[in-house]
Write a protein that holds these residues in place. Structure first.
Motif, PDB file in Angstrom:
ATOM      1  N   LEU A 217       5.645  -8.402  -2.326  1.00 41.58           N
ATOM      2  CA  LEU A 217       4.865  -8.678  -1.111  1.00 41.58           C
ATOM      3  C   LEU A 217       3.600  -9.431  -1.490  1.00 41.58           C
ATOM      4  N   PRO A 218       3.179 -10.371  -0.668  1.00 41.58           N
ATOM      5  CA  PRO A 218       1.988 -11.145  -1.020  1.00 41.58           C
ATOM      6  C   PRO A 218       0.725 -10.358  -0.698  1.00 41.58           C
ATOM      7  N   THR A 219      -0.306 -10.604  -1.468  1.00 47.06           N
ATOM      8  CA  THR A 219      -1.575  -9.939  -1.158  1.00 47.06           C
ATOM      9  C   THR A 219      -2.557 -10.969  -0.597  1.00 47.06           C
ATOM     10  N   ASP A 220      -2.160 -12.227  -0.589  1.00 49.80           N
ATOM     11  CA  ASP A 220      -3.108 -13.304  -0.300  1.00 49.80           C
ATOM     12  C   ASP A 220      -2.702 -14.171   0.891  1.00 49.80           C
ATOM     13  N   GLY A 221      -1.866 -13.616   1.792  1.00 48.86           N
ATOM     14  CA  GLY A 221      -1.483 -14.397   2.971  1.00 48.86           C
ATOM     15  C   GLY A 221      -0.368 -15.386   2.710  1.00 48.86           C
TER      16      GLY A 221
ATOM     17  N   ASP B 238      -1.841   6.971   2.403  1.00 49.79           N
ATOM     18  CA  ASP B 238      -0.810   7.746   3.119  1.00 49.79           C
ATOM     19  C   ASP B 238      -0.518   7.231   4.534  1.00 49.79           C
ATOM     20  N   GLY B 239      -1.563   7.050   5.296  1.00 51.48           N
ATOM     21  CA  GLY B 239      -1.430   6.688   6.708  1.00 51.48           C
ATOM     22  C   GLY B 239      -0.834   5.299   6.924  1.00 51.48           C
ATOM     23  N   LYS B 240      -0.824   4.492   5.877  1.00 51.16           N
ATOM     24  CA  LYS B 240      -0.309   3.122   6.041  1.00 51.16           C
ATOM     25  C   LYS B 240       1.053   2.952   5.365  1.00 51.16           C
ATOM     26  N   ARG B 241       1.582   4.089   4.850  1.00 52.28           N
ATOM     27  CA  ARG B 241       2.761   3.954   3.992  1.00 52.28           C
ATOM     28  C   ARG B 241       4.035   3.622   4.749  1.00 52.28           C
ATOM     29  N   ARG B 242       4.187   4.136   5.971  1.00 52.78           N
ATOM     30  CA  ARG B 242       5.410   3.814   6.733  1.00 52.78           C
ATOM     31  C   ARG B 242       5.503   2.316   6.979  1.00 52.78           C
ATOM     32  N   ARG B 243       4.392   1.761   7.419  1.00 55.29           N
ATOM     33  CA  ARG B 243       4.369   0.315   7.686  1.00 55.29           C
ATOM     34  C   ARG B 243       4.630  -0.467   6.395  1.00 55.29           C
ATOM     35  N   ALA B 244       4.015  -0.013   5.302  1.00 56.31           N
ATOM     36  CA  ALA B 244       4.207  -0.710   4.019  1.00 56.31           C
ATOM     37  C   ALA B 244       5.676  -0.640   3.609  1.00 56.31           C
ATOM     38  N   PHE B 245       6.294   0.539   3.790  1.00 55.77           N
ATOM     39  CA  PHE B 245       7.715   0.663   3.449  1.00 55.77           C
ATOM     40  C   PHE B 245       8.545  -0.307   4.297  1.00 55.77           C
ATOM     41  N   LEU B 246       8.219  -0.361   5.576  1.00 59.95           N
ATOM     42  CA  LEU B 246       9.013  -1.229   6.471  1.00 59.95           C
ATOM     43  C   LEU B 246       8.826  -2.716   6.158  1.00 59.95           C
ATOM     44  N   ARG B 247       7.709  -3.043   5.545  1.00 55.01           N
ATOM     45  CA  ARG B 247       7.564  -4.452   5.123  1.00 55.01           C
ATOM     46  C   ARG B 247       8.598  -4.777   4.047  1.00 55.01           C
ATOM     47  N   PHE B 248       8.759  -3.884   3.074  1.00 59.00           N
ATOM     48  CA  PHE B 248       9.817  -4.094   2.066  1.00 59.00           C
ATOM     49  C   PHE B 248      11.190  -4.108   2.740  1.00 59.00           C
ATOM     50  N   TRP B 249      11.393  -3.083   3.555  1.00 63.86           N
ATOM     51  CA  TRP B 249      12.717  -2.906   4.177  1.00 63.86           C
ATOM     52  C   TRP B 249      13.118  -4.134   4.997  1.00 63.86           C
ATOM     53  N   THR B 250      12.215  -4.621   5.841  1.00 64.44           N
ATOM     54  CA  THR B 250      12.600  -5.726   6.735  1.00 64.44           C
ATOM     55  C   THR B 250      12.845  -7.011   5.937  1.00 64.44           C
ATOM     56  N   HIS B 251      12.080  -7.232   4.860  1.00 67.10           N
ATOM     57  CA  HIS B 251      12.354  -8.413   4.037  1.00 67.10           C
ATOM     58  C   HIS B 251      13.747  -8.302   3.399  1.00 67.10           C
ATOM     59  N   LYS B 252      14.060  -7.099   2.898  1.00 62.93           N
ATOM     60  CA  LYS B 252      15.366  -6.924   2.254  1.00 62.93           C
ATOM     61  C   LYS B 252      16.485  -7.042   3.277  1.00 62.93           C
ATOM     62  N   GLU B 253      16.289  -6.403   4.425  1.00 64.72           N
ATOM     63  CA  GLU B 253      17.376  -6.446   5.423  1.00 64.72           C
ATOM     64  C   GLU B 253      17.567  -7.872   5.959  1.00 64.72           C
ATOM     65  N   ALA B 254      16.461  -8.583   6.186  1.00 64.93           N
ATOM     66  CA  ALA B 254      16.592  -9.977   6.653  1.00 64.93           C
ATOM     67  C   ALA B 254      17.400 -10.786   5.637  1.00 64.93           C
ATOM     68  N   TYR B 255      17.114 -10.547   4.355  1.00 65.48           N
ATOM     69  CA  TYR B 255      17.814 -11.289   3.290  1.00 65.48           C
ATOM     70  C   TYR B 255      19.301 -10.945   3.255  1.00 65.48           C
ATOM     71  N   VAL B 256      19.634  -9.652   3.293  1.00 64.78           N
ATOM     72  CA  VAL B 256      21.073  -9.314   3.226  1.00 64.78           C
ATOM     73  C   VAL B 256      21.774  -9.765   4.501  1.00 64.78           C
ATOM     74  N   LYS B 257      21.057  -9.787   5.618  1.00 65.98           N
ATOM     75  CA  LYS B 257      21.663 -10.300   6.857  1.00 65.98           C
ATOM     76  C   LYS B 257      21.883 -11.811   6.752  1.00 65.98           C
ATOM     77  N   ALA B 258      20.930 -12.491   6.153  1.00 60.64           N
ATOM     78  CA  ALA B 258      21.111 -13.943   5.985  1.00 60.64           C
ATOM     79  C   ALA B 258      22.362 -14.213   5.154  1.00 60.64           C
TER      80      ALA B 258
END
Ligand SMILES: CC(C)(COP(=O)(O)OP(=O)(O)OC[C@H]1O[C@@H](n2cnc3c(N)ncnc32)[C@H](O)[C@@H]1OP(=O)(O)O)[C@@H](O)C(=O)NCCC(=O)NCCS
Length: 254
Positions: A184-188, A148-168
């Motif tokens: 999202l990668p789990t291994d760096g 729960d406590g990490k979910r906002r950040r996790a959501f924003l990881r998806f969001w920023t990748h998608k937004e960067a892509y549509v902006k590109a």
């Protein structure tokens, strides 16, 4: 400043407060329509951030091109993406900018479409509602496997990748975000992305390394980019700014 080599992306990180003392000098670099836009913001802090970002964008691009910051002309795509006028851009520089809270990111490369997005992790973010709208089933499954406590950040990881892509791509948030799927990668390693609308295209995604409060990503249309992240400091732009001390003190918003 040297232009990025082909396949290299230079990412400039900006702490906007660092540049407040240069605000008036940077404002003097803006084109009349940009100054008019700055004046239309309701909150002074938003006007300041727009002014600082545009002034710094002009300063950086002019430096790469060996031109005067005031001479640059931007053209705009169908959803508002700024690009350099072709006649001024023999190096085929491409760029994109994002800002959130007190941070801005400017990415510059050559010949390849590029997009960036940065978001401040906001405690008021309604993750469940947004996730239903913009994440695919597989992405939501991943999201709800996170504590729960990490979910906002996790959501924003998806969001920023998608937004960067549509902006590109020069699209806006009107793009079908739930159909653009990010793994999202789990291994760096880097995240990967599937967009059935453009199945054969080559994209590289990259997660930006930012202060804890922020999440950010970059998308670039090439296979294996070399990404260089640098914090921009006032001394790096001083020579391009017509006058230095701001006549007004820092302003605050809401
Ligand atoms: C582009 C967009 C995704 C940016 O959202 P945001 O998170 O608020 O803003 P960011 O800080 O990440 O990025 C803003 C910067 O991206 C650039 N930008 C603007 N529109 C862009 C686009 N369509 N694609 C890529 N970059 C864009 C600009 O440099 C802008 O900076 P500025 O506001 O100082 O000019 C959002 O504004 C959007 O969806 N716009 C499209 C609107 C549209 O579809 N219009 C169609 C015509 S009606």
């Amino acid at each position: 400043m040297r232009s990025p080599a082909a396949n290299a992306v230079q990412v400039w990180l900006v702490q906007l407060d660092d540049f407040l003392p240069l605000r008036d000098g940077l404002a003097a670099l803006l084109a009349p329509e940009e100054s008019a836009r700055a004046q239309r913001f309701h909150f002074p802090v938003h006007a300041d951030h727009f002014t600082l970002c545009r002034g710094l964008l002009r300063t950086l691009l002019a430096d790469y091109l060996g031109a005067a910051p005031t001479a640059l002309e931007f053209h705009y795509g169908h959803a508002g993406k700024p690009v350099l006028a072709e006649a001024q851009n023999p190096q085929r520089l491409t760029f994109n900018l994002s800002h959130s809270g007190g941070v801005a990111v400017i990415a510059v490369t050559r010949g390849a479409a590029v997009g960036v997005d940065v978001e401040q992790v906001d405690k008021a973010l309604e993750v469940d509602q947004l996730a239903r709208r913009v994440l695919s089933g597989a992405e939501r499954e991943w999201l709800y496997s996170v504590a729960d406590g990490k979910r906002r950040r996790a959501f924003l990881r998806f969001w920023t990748h998608k937004e960067a892509y549509v902006k590109a791509r020069g699209e806006g948030l009107g793009a079908p975000l739930a159909e653009i799927e990010v793994q999202l990668p789990t291994d760096g390693l880097r995240a990967r992305l599937t967009d059935r609308r453009h199945a054969g295209d080559t994209w590289a995604l990259h997660e930006l390394s930012l202060e804890r409060e922020y999440v950010g990503a970059l998308a670039v249309a090439c296979r294996d980019p070399a990404i260089e992240q640098t914090r921009l400091t006032p001394p790096q732009v001083l020579a391009s700014v017509p006058f230095r001390a701001s006549r007004r003190g820092p302003r605050s918003g809401r």
